[in-house]
Write a protein that holds these residues in place. Structure first.
Motif, PDB file in Angstrom:
ATOM      1  N   LEU A  72      -6.961   0.649  -4.764  1.00  0.00           N
ATOM      2  CA  LEU A  72      -5.897   0.572  -3.755  1.00  0.00           C
ATOM      3  C   LEU A  72      -5.889   1.916  -3.050  1.00  0.00           C
ATOM      4  N   TRP A  73      -5.903   1.887  -1.719  1.00  0.00           N
ATOM      5  CA  TRP A  73      -5.889   3.125  -0.951  1.00  0.00           C
ATOM      6  C   TRP A  73      -5.147   2.890   0.360  1.00  0.00           C
ATOM      7  N   VAL A  74      -4.308   3.853   0.727  1.00  0.00           N
ATOM      8  CA  VAL A  74      -3.610   3.835   2.006  1.00  0.00           C
ATOM      9  C   VAL A  74      -3.818   5.196   2.655  1.00  0.00           C
ATOM     10  N   ASP A  75      -4.234   5.199   3.904  1.00  0.00           N
ATOM     11  CA  ASP A  75      -4.421   6.435   4.661  1.00  0.00           C
ATOM     12  C   ASP A  75      -3.154   7.282   4.583  1.00  0.00           C
ATOM     13  N   GLU A  76      -3.315   8.575   4.440  1.00  0.00           N
ATOM     14  CA  GLU A  76      -2.157   9.473   4.296  1.00  0.00           C
ATOM     15  C   GLU A  76      -1.143   9.312   5.424  1.00  0.00           C
ATOM     16  N   ARG A  77      -1.602   9.000   6.622  1.00  0.00           N
ATOM     17  CA  ARG A  77      -0.686   8.844   7.761  1.00  0.00           C
ATOM     18  C   ARG A  77       0.236   7.637   7.616  1.00  0.00           C
ATOM     19  N   LEU A  78      -0.128   6.675   6.739  1.00  0.00           N
ATOM     20  CA  LEU A  78       0.681   5.468   6.554  1.00  0.00           C
ATOM     21  C   LEU A  78       1.476   5.462   5.252  1.00  0.00           C
ATOM     22  N   GLY A  80       4.170   6.058   2.362  1.00  0.00           N
ATOM     23  CA  GLY A  80       5.618   6.146   2.384  1.00  0.00           C
ATOM     24  C   GLY A  80       6.272   5.160   3.344  1.00  0.00           C
ATOM     25  N   GLN A  81       5.477   4.246   3.904  1.00  0.00           N
ATOM     26  CA  GLN A  81       5.999   3.266   4.864  1.00  0.00           C
ATOM     27  C   GLN A  81       5.951   1.838   4.318  1.00  0.00           C
ATOM     28  N   GLY A  82       5.670   1.685   3.028  1.00  0.00           N
ATOM     29  CA  GLY A  82       5.671   0.357   2.415  1.00  0.00           C
ATOM     30  C   GLY A  82       4.350  -0.384   2.456  1.00  0.00           C
ATOM     31  N   TRP A  83       3.312   0.244   3.005  1.00  0.00           N
ATOM     32  CA  TRP A  83       2.028  -0.451   3.104  1.00  0.00           C
ATOM     33  C   TRP A  83       1.405  -0.754   1.741  1.00  0.00           C
ATOM     34  N   GLY A  84       1.542   0.170   0.799  1.00  0.00           N
ATOM     35  CA  GLY A  84       0.984  -0.066  -0.537  1.00  0.00           C
ATOM     36  C   GLY A  84       1.604  -1.287  -1.198  1.00  0.00           C
ATOM     37  N   ARG A  86       3.017  -3.805   0.328  1.00  0.00           N
ATOM     38  CA  ARG A  86       2.578  -5.006   1.060  1.00  0.00           C
ATOM     39  C   ARG A  86       1.147  -5.386   0.691  1.00  0.00           C
ATOM     40  N   LEU A  87       0.291  -4.392   0.507  1.00  0.00           N
ATOM     41  CA  LEU A  87      -1.076  -4.687   0.072  1.00  0.00           C
ATOM     42  C   LEU A  87      -1.072  -5.359  -1.297  1.00  0.00           C
ATOM     43  N   MET A  88      -0.294  -4.804  -2.233  1.00  0.00           N
ATOM     44  CA  MET A  88      -0.247  -5.382  -3.572  1.00  0.00           C
ATOM     45  C   MET A  88       0.321  -6.797  -3.544  1.00  0.00           C
ATOM     46  N   ALA A  89       1.394  -7.007  -2.802  1.00  0.00           N
ATOM     47  CA  ALA A  89       1.973  -8.351  -2.712  1.00  0.00           C
ATOM     48  C   ALA A  89       0.972  -9.326  -2.118  1.00  0.00           C
ATOM     49  N   SER A  90       0.214  -8.886  -1.124  1.00  0.00           N
ATOM     50  CA  SER A  90      -0.743  -9.763  -0.463  1.00  0.00           C
ATOM     51  C   SER A  90      -1.908 -10.140  -1.380  1.00  0.00           C
ATOM     52  N   ILE A  91      -2.459  -9.161  -2.101  1.00  0.00           N
ATOM     53  CA  ILE A  91      -3.585  -9.481  -2.987  1.00  0.00           C
ATOM     54  C   ILE A  91      -3.109 -10.329  -4.163  1.00  0.00           C
ATOM     55  N   GLU A  92      -1.884 -10.078  -4.642  1.00  0.00           N
ATOM     56  CA  GLU A  92      -1.328 -10.899  -5.722  1.00  0.00           C
ATOM     57  C   GLU A  92      -1.102 -12.332  -5.252  1.00  0.00           C
ATOM     58  N   ASP A  93      -0.552 -12.507  -4.051  1.00  0.00           N
ATOM     59  CA  ASP A  93      -0.339 -13.855  -3.510  1.00  0.00           C
ATOM     60  C   ASP A  93      -1.659 -14.600  -3.367  1.00  0.00           C
ATOM     61  N   ALA A  94      -2.678 -13.907  -2.876  1.00  0.00           N
ATOM     62  CA  ALA A  94      -3.999 -14.533  -2.733  1.00  0.00           C
ATOM     63  C   ALA A  94      -4.545 -14.949  -4.097  1.00  0.00           C
ATOM     64  N   ALA A  95      -4.328 -14.110  -5.119  1.00  0.00           N
ATOM     65  CA  ALA A  95      -4.795 -14.436  -6.469  1.00  0.00           C
ATOM     66  C   ALA A  95      -4.060 -15.649  -7.023  1.00  0.00           C
ATOM     67  N   VAL A  96      -2.763 -15.743  -6.779  1.00  0.00           N
ATOM     68  CA  VAL A  96      -1.998 -16.912  -7.232  1.00  0.00           C
ATOM     69  C   VAL A  96      -2.545 -18.170  -6.559  1.00  0.00           C
ATOM     70  N   ARG A  97      -2.860 -18.096  -5.277  1.00  0.00           N
ATOM     71  CA  ARG A  97      -3.448 -19.256  -4.584  1.00  0.00           C
ATOM     72  C   ARG A  97      -4.784 -19.660  -5.209  1.00  0.00           C
TER      73      ARG A  97
END
Length: 145
Positions: A72-78, A80-84, A86-97
């Motif tokens: 898991l990696w988020v560019d330093e400029r992003l 603290g904005q919730g992207w991490g 959202r990435l985790m929720a998205s990959i978890e949702d895809a795995a559940v599917r």
């Protein structure tokens, strides 16, 4: 003379891709005599800028109804904005599917232990002094009931 009479062991500093593939295939064949086929499949989620530059992502694979998040990696400029999250929720949702019921991952003391715990992951193991002066943590999370 039996072929096993002349067995020897060697340390190979730079094994060939074919040697590694043979080792993995042999282990998978054995595993399939004890468990369902792994059916491992890569999975990734990316954040990109308008010009297509990679700004973050989560990757791993699914098998045996589990998701393993390897990176898991988020560019330093992003950060603290919730992207991490959202990435985790998205990959978890895809795995559940894909039929996964749980996820696991590991992280280091200099990385994101608190972040993963906030995402609902529970620590189940620790390797102290890995690397020296730090720790490696192993976590898991139930994705479905």
């Amino acid at each position: 003379m039996d072929a096993l009479d002349a067995v020897k062991m060697t340390v190979v500093e730079e094994p060939s891709e074919e040697e590694l593939r043979t080792l993995i295939r042999s282990l998978v064949r054995y595993n399939e005599t004890r468990a369902a086929p792994e059916k491992a499949r890569d999975l990734a989620v990316f954040i990109r800028s308008e010009d297509g530059s990679l700004l973050g992502g989560a990757m791993g694979y699914t098998h045996w109804e589990w998701l393993f998040v390897s990176h898991l990696w988020v560019d330093e400029r992003l950060r603290g904005q919730g992207w991490g999250g959202r990435l985790m929720a998205s990959i978890e949702d895809a795995a559940v599917r894909r039929g996964c019921h749980s996820a696991h991952l590991d992280t280091f003391s200099f990385q994101a232990l608190g972040f993963y715990e906030k995402q609902g992951y529970t620590r189940f193991g620790t390797l102290p002094d890995y690397p020296r002066g730090e720790s490696r943590y192993f976590l898991n999370k139930r994705l479905t009931k």
